[in-house]
Design an enzyme around this catalytic site. Sequence first.
Site, PDB file in Angstrom:
ATOM      1  N   THR A   1       1.677  -4.459   4.446  1.00  0.00           N
ATOM      2  CA  THR A   1       1.634  -4.718   5.709  1.00  0.00           C
ATOM      3  C   THR A   1       1.073  -6.349   5.818  1.00  0.00           C
ATOM      4  O   THR A   1       1.232  -6.943   6.999  1.00  0.00           O
ATOM      5  CB  THR A   1       0.714  -3.684   6.512  1.00  0.00           C
ATOM      6  OG1 THR A   1      -0.632  -3.974   5.720  1.00  0.00           O
ATOM      7  CG2 THR A   1       1.424  -2.424   6.522  1.00  0.00           C
ATOM      8  N   ASP A   2       0.379  -6.878   5.100  1.00  0.00           N
ATOM      9  CA  ASP A   2      -0.299  -7.931   5.035  1.00  0.00           C
ATOM     10  C   ASP A   2       0.712  -9.150   5.561  1.00  0.00           C
ATOM     11  O   ASP A   2       0.217  -9.949   6.561  1.00  0.00           O
ATOM     12  CB  ASP A   2      -1.163  -8.280   3.956  1.00  0.00           C
ATOM     13  CG  ASP A   2      -2.408  -7.714   3.607  1.00  0.00           C
ATOM     14  OD1 ASP A   2      -2.754  -6.696   4.461  1.00  0.00           O
ATOM     15  OD2 ASP A   2      -2.958  -7.957   2.368  1.00  0.00           O
TER      16      ASP A   2
ATOM     17  N   THR B   1       0.839  -1.178  -0.047  1.00  0.00           N
ATOM     18  CA  THR B   1      -0.131   0.055   0.169  1.00  0.00           C
ATOM     19  C   THR B   1       0.910   1.389  -0.057  1.00  0.00           C
ATOM     20  O   THR B   1       0.416   2.250  -0.361  1.00  0.00           O
ATOM     21  CB  THR B   1      -0.890   0.048   1.140  1.00  0.00           C
ATOM     22  OG1 THR B   1      -1.682  -1.059   1.106  1.00  0.00           O
ATOM     23  CG2 THR B   1      -1.805   1.251   1.227  1.00  0.00           C
TER      24      THR B   1
ATOM     25  N   SER C   1       1.982  -7.455  -0.826  1.00  0.00           N
ATOM     26  CA  SER C   1       2.710  -8.421  -0.065  1.00  0.00           C
ATOM     27  C   SER C   1       1.771  -9.690   0.050  1.00  0.00           C
ATOM     28  O   SER C   1       2.450 -10.692   0.459  1.00  0.00           O
ATOM     29  CB  SER C   1       2.745  -7.949   1.656  1.00  0.00           C
ATOM     30  OG  SER C   1       1.604  -7.702   2.161  1.00  0.00           O
TER      31      SER C   1
HETATM   32  N1  ASP Z   1      -2.897  -5.414   1.073  1.00  0.00           N
HETATM   33  C1  ASP Z   1      -1.507  -4.396   1.116  1.00  0.00           C
HETATM   34  C2  ASP Z   1      -0.347  -5.642   1.218  1.00  0.00           C
HETATM   35  O1  ASP Z   1       0.213  -6.169   2.046  1.00  0.00           O
HETATM   36  C3  ASP Z   1      -1.758  -4.206   2.527  1.00  0.00           C
HETATM   37  C4  ASP Z   1      -0.572  -2.989   2.698  1.00  0.00           C
HETATM   38  O2  ASP Z   1       0.193  -2.863   2.163  1.00  0.00           O
HETATM   39  O3  ASP Z   1      -0.890  -2.266   3.637  1.00  0.00           O
HETATM   40  O4  ASP Z   1       0.321  -5.331   0.266  1.00  0.00           O
END
Ligand code: ASP
Length: 318
Positions: free
Chosen positions: A84-85, A12, A53
């Site tokens: 973050t995932d 993200t 991710s």
């Molecule tokens: N879905 C996203 C990822 O992990 C979430 C994020 O980056 O915050 O790529």
Amino acid sequence: MKKILVLHTGGTISMQADEQGQVTSSQKNPMTLVSNPLESIQVTSLDIYNIPSPHVTFSHMLGLYQTIRENAQSYDGFVITHGTDTLEETAYFLDTLDIPKKPIVLTGAMRSSNELGSDGVYNYLSALRVAADEKAADKGVLLVMNDEIHAAKFVTKTHTTNLSTFQTPTHGPLGLVTKRNILFFNQTEKRTRFHLDRIEGTVPIIKAYADMESILLDSLSTDQISGLVIEALGAGNLPPTILPSLRRLTKEIPVVLVSRCFNGIAEPVYAYQGGGVQLEKEGVLFVKELNSQKARIKLLIALNASLSGQDLADYIQG
Ligand code: ASP
């Protein structure tokens, strides 16, 4: 002047929202457009990947590990931007390998680059500040988001959207990023580290629940998996209905137990049928303080480092 190598991987932090609010990858990583206001830091950036991710594999993680090792002499610290995932998995993976004793900081964002209140640039600059701070060296891999510094081993994503999603249950964060300072008020643990250039094998995760059927465990063939992680109940207990199936597996592969509670420590306490005391006697290995996704990585790394028997048990339970 501190030299920091930034490895952008996607997520993200490097995405944008469209008019419908749908978040997608952008061709040009917005973080590469951020001008560095930190005069004491010289930044070199590499768009090593540009993926969400959930697409991250061990091959990507190994690529990060190798890049950090190859550049260890040329830089004072490293920042990795990441979705973050699965950020906690990449962080823990790197933290279990033979990384240099320099600051290695992962960061990400909960809101994409053009969303109101986007946290990407702020987290990125905080991560740079921590990576440039000598106090962050030899602390293993760190996660910096929302003004907090967390240890890779214990940090976990706790909320789907909140900016303070990353928390360290039981221990709390290692430190804080303030307007003027980088403060550490907790120690990191000594770690066993391995040098690996490949990860092979399959270790699935199964979660326990009330009135659990043995159907999932029965369907597992030990020809196809190298180990198993079970997210058990409470301090580390399982419904008795699955014990016969579990016994079949523990005879042939390492079975590692964590608690499905996100806080506290799993250990053999209860002596009833399916209780932790019985599970331990039957060879189930208790991982004290990891969640299941990290216990899986720990077991895979141990198996790829050829640990077996008592050495494997000591490492997993240590
Ligand atoms: N879905 C996203 C990822 O992990 C979430 C994020 O980056 O915050 O790529």
